[in-house]
Design a protein around this motif. Structure first.
Motif, PDB file in Angstrom:
ATOM      1  N   PRO A  16      17.125 -23.750  25.641  1.00  0.00           N
ATOM      2  CA  PRO A  16      15.933 -24.549  25.954  1.00  0.00           C
ATOM      3  C   PRO A  16      14.713 -23.647  26.089  1.00  0.00           C
ATOM      4  CG  PRO A  16      17.744 -25.056  27.457  1.00  0.00           C
ATOM      5  CD  PRO A  16      18.154 -23.872  26.660  1.00  0.00           C
ATOM      6  N   ASN A  17      13.523 -24.237  26.081  1.00  0.00           N
ATOM      7  CA  ASN A  17      12.284 -23.469  26.191  1.00  0.00           C
ATOM      8  C   ASN A  17      12.000 -22.993  27.597  1.00  0.00           C
ATOM      9  OD1 ASN A  17      11.711 -23.691  23.493  1.00  0.00           O
ATOM     10  ND2 ASN A  17      10.600 -25.593  23.745  1.00  0.00           N
ATOM     11  N   PHE A  18      12.625 -23.593  28.609  1.00  0.00           N
ATOM     12  CA  PHE A  18      12.405 -23.175  29.984  1.00  0.00           C
ATOM     13  C   PHE A  18      13.665 -23.404  30.811  1.00  0.00           C
ATOM     14  CE2 PHE A  18      11.186 -27.574  29.731  1.00  0.00           C
ATOM     15  CZ  PHE A  18      11.748 -28.139  30.858  1.00  0.00           C
ATOM     16  N   SER A  35      19.529 -12.149  31.933  1.00  0.00           N
ATOM     17  CA  SER A  35      20.222 -12.512  30.697  1.00  0.00           C
ATOM     18  C   SER A  35      19.353 -13.427  29.838  1.00  0.00           C
ATOM     19  CB  SER A  35      21.550 -13.191  31.033  1.00  0.00           C
ATOM     20  OG  SER A  35      22.203 -13.619  29.877  1.00  0.00           O
ATOM     21  N   ILE A  36      18.673 -14.365  30.460  1.00  0.00           N
ATOM     22  CA  ILE A  36      17.787 -15.278  29.733  1.00  0.00           C
ATOM     23  C   ILE A  36      16.603 -14.510  29.158  1.00  0.00           C
ATOM     24  CG2 ILE A  36      16.205 -17.222  30.010  1.00  0.00           C
ATOM     25  CD1 ILE A  36      18.242 -18.280  32.138  1.00  0.00           C
ATOM     26  N   GLU A  52       6.218 -19.427  46.831  1.00  0.00           N
ATOM     27  CA  GLU A  52       4.928 -19.199  46.176  1.00  0.00           C
ATOM     28  C   GLU A  52       4.657 -20.187  45.035  1.00  0.00           C
ATOM     29  OE1 GLU A  52       6.319 -15.612  43.202  1.00  0.00           O
ATOM     30  OE2 GLU A  52       5.623 -15.112  45.212  1.00  0.00           O
ATOM     31  N   TYR A  53       5.417 -21.261  44.977  1.00  0.00           N
ATOM     32  CA  TYR A  53       5.263 -22.258  43.916  1.00  0.00           C
ATOM     33  C   TYR A  53       3.923 -22.982  44.036  1.00  0.00           C
ATOM     34  CZ  TYR A  53       5.939 -26.496  41.213  1.00  0.00           C
ATOM     35  OH  TYR A  53       5.787 -27.512  40.327  1.00  0.00           O
ATOM     36  N   ASP A  54       3.216 -23.061  42.911  1.00  0.00           N
ATOM     37  CA  ASP A  54       1.965 -23.800  42.829  1.00  0.00           C
ATOM     38  C   ASP A  54       2.006 -24.619  41.536  1.00  0.00           C
ATOM     39  OD1 ASP A  54      -0.714 -24.612  43.353  1.00  0.00           O
ATOM     40  OD2 ASP A  54      -1.385 -23.107  41.907  1.00  0.00           O
ATOM     41  N   TYR A  55       1.925 -25.935  41.653  1.00  0.00           N
ATOM     42  CA  TYR A  55       2.063 -26.818  40.496  1.00  0.00           C
ATOM     43  C   TYR A  55       1.053 -26.499  39.408  1.00  0.00           C
ATOM     44  CZ  TYR A  55       1.962 -30.941  37.585  1.00  0.00           C
ATOM     45  OH  TYR A  55       1.967 -31.780  36.502  1.00  0.00           O
ATOM     46  N   GLU A  56      -0.193 -26.307  39.763  1.00  0.00           N
ATOM     47  CA  GLU A  56      -1.243 -26.066  38.763  1.00  0.00           C
ATOM     48  C   GLU A  56      -0.985 -24.791  37.971  1.00  0.00           C
ATOM     49  OE1 GLU A  56      -3.608 -28.109  37.791  1.00  0.00           O
ATOM     50  OE2 GLU A  56      -2.853 -29.577  39.232  1.00  0.00           O
ATOM     51  N   THR A  57      -0.534 -23.741  38.640  1.00  0.00           N
ATOM     52  CA  THR A  57      -0.242 -22.480  37.959  1.00  0.00           C
ATOM     53  C   THR A  57       0.889 -22.656  36.953  1.00  0.00           C
ATOM     54  OG1 THR A  57      -0.907 -21.275  39.942  1.00  0.00           O
ATOM     55  CG2 THR A  57       0.393 -20.075  38.311  1.00  0.00           C
ATOM     56  N   VAL A  58       1.960 -23.291  37.383  1.00  0.00           N
ATOM     57  CA  VAL A  58       3.104 -23.504  36.504  1.00  0.00           C
ATOM     58  C   VAL A  58       2.750 -24.430  35.362  1.00  0.00           C
ATOM     59  CG1 VAL A  58       5.463 -24.387  36.396  1.00  0.00           C
ATOM     60  CG2 VAL A  58       4.747 -23.009  38.344  1.00  0.00           C
ATOM     61  N   HIS A  59       2.045 -25.486  35.645  1.00  0.00           N
ATOM     62  CA  HIS A  59       1.657 -26.451  34.611  1.00  0.00           C
ATOM     63  C   HIS A  59       0.769 -25.805  33.558  1.00  0.00           C
ATOM     64  CE1 HIS A  59      -0.634 -29.808  32.826  1.00  0.00           C
ATOM     65  NE2 HIS A  59       0.566 -30.396  32.858  1.00  0.00           N
ATOM     66  N   SER A  60      -0.174 -25.015  33.977  1.00  0.00           N
ATOM     67  CA  SER A  60      -1.064 -24.356  33.001  1.00  0.00           C
ATOM     68  C   SER A  60      -0.294 -23.333  32.168  1.00  0.00           C
ATOM     69  CB  SER A  60      -2.251 -23.710  33.700  1.00  0.00           C
ATOM     70  OG  SER A  60      -1.832 -22.636  34.507  1.00  0.00           O
ATOM     71  N   TYR A  61       0.692 -22.650  32.758  1.00  0.00           N
ATOM     72  CA  TYR A  61       1.495 -21.681  32.017  1.00  0.00           C
ATOM     73  C   TYR A  61       2.356 -22.378  30.961  1.00  0.00           C
ATOM     74  CZ  TYR A  61       4.667 -17.912  30.916  1.00  0.00           C
ATOM     75  OH  TYR A  61       5.403 -16.971  30.248  1.00  0.00           O
TER      76      TYR A  61
END
Length: 65
Positions: A16-18, A35-36, A52-61
């Protein structure tokens, strides 16, 4: 997904891509993460830990091509 299913997925040709890895054993999570990383051979990888999870950071990445 169980550990054996993840191992089977990593041994196959399709990835998968993520991935989102979660568990109580940090050593095993880091082992599978490395391994991935080796399978993707990419220099651009985002690792986000729970505290340290931030939705905006992950979504933009993820939105980048």
């Amino acid at each position: 997904m169980y550990r054996k299913d993840l191992q089977r997925l990593l041994g196959g040709g399709y990835l998968p891509n993520f991935f989102a890895l979660y568990g109580a054993d940090n050593f095993q999570i880091e082992l599978f993460a490395n391994s991935i990383k080796d399978k993707f051979k990419s220099d651009e990888i985002l690792s986000v830990y729970f505290d340290e999870y931030d939705y905006e950071t992950v979504h933009s990445y993820i939105s980048h091509s």
